[in-house]
Design a protein around this motif. Sequence first.
Motif, PDB file in Angstrom:
ATOM      1  N   UNK A 194       0.894  -2.011  54.533  1.00 63.78           N
ATOM      2  CA  UNK A 194       0.202  -3.278  54.795  1.00 63.78           C
ATOM      3  C   UNK A 194      -1.043  -3.339  53.914  1.00 63.78           C
ATOM      4  N   UNK A 195      -1.547  -4.550  53.723  1.00 60.17           N
ATOM      5  CA  UNK A 195      -2.759  -4.707  52.909  1.00 60.17           C
ATOM      6  C   UNK A 195      -3.925  -3.949  53.522  1.00 60.17           C
TER       7      UNK A 195
ATOM      8  N   UNK B 161       6.834  -4.722  49.893  1.00 55.85           N
ATOM      9  CA  UNK B 161       5.921  -5.466  50.764  1.00 55.85           C
ATOM     10  C   UNK B 161       4.937  -6.346  49.985  1.00 55.85           C
ATOM     11  N   UNK B 162       5.085  -6.397  48.668  1.00 52.75           N
ATOM     12  CA  UNK B 162       4.252  -7.295  47.871  1.00 52.75           C
ATOM     13  C   UNK B 162       2.779  -6.919  47.841  1.00 52.75           C
ATOM     14  N   UNK B 163       2.475  -5.617  47.802  1.00 51.20           N
ATOM     15  CA  UNK B 163       1.086  -5.143  47.864  1.00 51.20           C
ATOM     16  C   UNK B 163       0.594  -4.776  46.462  1.00 51.20           C
ATOM     17  N   UNK B 164       0.047  -5.753  45.749  1.00 46.31           N
ATOM     18  CA  UNK B 164      -0.305  -5.499  44.338  1.00 46.31           C
ATOM     19  C   UNK B 164      -1.493  -4.562  44.189  1.00 46.31           C
TER      20      UNK B 164
ATOM     21  N   UNK C 100      10.976  -5.261  44.514  1.00 49.71           N
ATOM     22  CA  UNK C 100      10.072  -6.397  44.699  1.00 49.71           C
ATOM     23  C   UNK C 100      10.828  -7.713  44.572  1.00 49.71           C
ATOM     24  N   UNK C 101      11.672  -7.823  43.552  1.00 50.79           N
ATOM     25  CA  UNK C 101      12.420  -9.069  43.327  1.00 50.79           C
ATOM     26  C   UNK C 101      13.378  -9.357  44.482  1.00 50.79           C
ATOM     27  N   UNK C 102      13.973  -8.308  45.043  1.00 49.54           N
ATOM     28  CA  UNK C 102      14.903  -8.488  46.160  1.00 49.54           C
ATOM     29  C   UNK C 102      14.188  -8.924  47.434  1.00 49.54           C
ATOM     30  N   UNK C 103      12.900  -8.580  47.557  1.00 51.17           N
ATOM     31  CA  UNK C 103      12.152  -8.844  48.790  1.00 51.17           C
ATOM     32  C   UNK C 103      11.410 -10.170  48.765  1.00 51.17           C
ATOM     33  N   UNK C 104      11.367 -10.828  47.628  1.00 48.22           N
ATOM     34  CA  UNK C 104      10.545 -12.040  47.467  1.00 48.22           C
ATOM     35  C   UNK C 104      11.298 -13.278  47.934  1.00 48.22           C
TER      36      UNK C 104
ATOM     37  N   UNK D  32       5.906 -18.369  51.384  1.00 46.88           N
ATOM     38  CA  UNK D  32       4.461 -18.148  51.448  1.00 46.88           C
ATOM     39  C   UNK D  32       4.014 -16.868  50.754  1.00 46.88           C
ATOM     40  N   UNK D  33       4.951 -15.994  50.371  1.00 47.04           N
ATOM     41  CA  UNK D  33       4.590 -14.721  49.752  1.00 47.04           C
ATOM     42  C   UNK D  33       4.951 -14.656  48.270  1.00 47.04           C
ATOM     43  N   UNK D  34       5.382 -15.758  47.692  1.00 46.33           N
ATOM     44  CA  UNK D  34       5.832 -15.756  46.304  1.00 46.33           C
ATOM     45  C   UNK D  34       4.735 -15.278  45.344  1.00 46.33           C
ATOM     46  N   UNK D  35       3.509 -15.717  45.579  1.00 43.34           N
ATOM     47  CA  UNK D  35       2.412 -15.345  44.678  1.00 43.34           C
ATOM     48  C   UNK D  35       2.136 -13.846  44.730  1.00 43.34           C
ATOM     49  N   UNK D  36       2.223 -13.249  45.922  1.00 39.99           N
ATOM     50  CA  UNK D  36       1.994 -11.800  46.055  1.00 39.99           C
ATOM     51  C   UNK D  36       3.016 -11.010  45.236  1.00 39.99           C
TER      52      UNK D  36
END
Length: 438
Positions: free
Chosen positions: A166-167, A201-204, A231-235, A239-243
């Motif tokens: 998580x962030x 989880x999109x945590x850059x 990452x591509x499979x989870x996007x 609302x999370x596209x930018x992450x």
Amino acid sequence: MATGGKGEERRQVHTGPGSIPDHPVGSRFVRDLNRALERQDKELVRHLLQHRVQHVDAVIELSNDDWMKDPSAQLDPLILLGLWSLEYKQELTSPLCIAASHGYTDCLQYLLQRGARPNMVVGTKSALHSACENAHADCAEVLLEYGANPRLLTEEGLTSLHLCDTAQSFRCAKLLLKYRADVNQLSEEDQETPLHMVAKHGLHNHIHLYLRYGATVNILNIHQESPLASACASAWRPEEQEDYLQVCKVLITYGANVNSVDHEKRSPLHKASKNASLQLVQLLLRHNADVNAIDYNGCSPLANVIQTAPFKGELNPHCTVQTLLNYGSRKVWPAAFPKVLKTCAGSPKTIEVLFNSYQQIHVTEEWVEAVPEELFQLHRPFYESLFALASSPRSLQHLCRFAARKLFDKQCHTLIPRLPIPKCLRGYLLLEPESLVY
């Protein structure tokens, strides 16, 4: 407190299901503890853990749904026949794990000072796992100072770094790496690194951190999937596209292979297209992803987005289709167009973009039958214009568009925007939908 101080214990101790707990689920202590935890009564939890446990490493049974021990249980006949069985869950924990999972740092310190073992795995995890899973950085720091092993695995085969998903867990991740967690340590089941986990989880920010500490950007899991592909499979959430876009940008900057394929020959572009993740698709194509890659099922990225278009309406899947075609994607075989109609009837813009990529394609009665009546009525003007072409050729304007696109070929996305023509005409050449065809 420095590492190596009083209470340091690096030996791994496991207490798993089936162990006899010091405080069973039916005891007064556990009833009082569960009530205190439900009310989030920190003072009472602290009192119970510090003064009413048998010892600092006591095994506490918080719950147990063992149906075999319940004489009133109504068992399914299939169980009695032995055709299938039930598993019960016994939740075992320790004072240290409870304090760590709830962020009670002072209570944690008290237990450690009195000899609690930081590497004791009770049930499925250790106190450090619990702290990181719940993003309690102060607790994680105390445990690490007392010798908690950052490379210790849970019963599921995950390290504490894997659990920083998580962030809010960013500081925990920094502490683990400071105390020499292995940034490339693999999970036991899926052979995934922490980089795979945070990519999913999109945590850059975590991605940046792990790559600075030497994470291998193109490492593959048991399914031959890279962190970029994960990452591509989870996007898939709008609302999370930018992450996920930021995650993929960082991975590509560090050398991620945009054309890596998994065990089913699916590339990151296949997965981003399936999710109709327009920005990810554009990013991958700008970095030379193969727009015509074929997986083991014979599907291209274009086929993937067509298949999922009916479920991705909020992400405007026609824009992904349009982008792929402008980068030179091969079109759908004309004879298969009725299947496209049947699949994408609820997404007329997707059908329009695809239809306009052909010079001429014969509209038949089969096409009319492929569109359900309710969807025909919902999008009547478009479908009437489409089916009217069964008895007439395409317009000269469209034929000119096709000729120009054929000339530009795979460079449509680059060359058409440079043409000194009105913006609306550039959009027309780039297959911008108009909700009618002619």
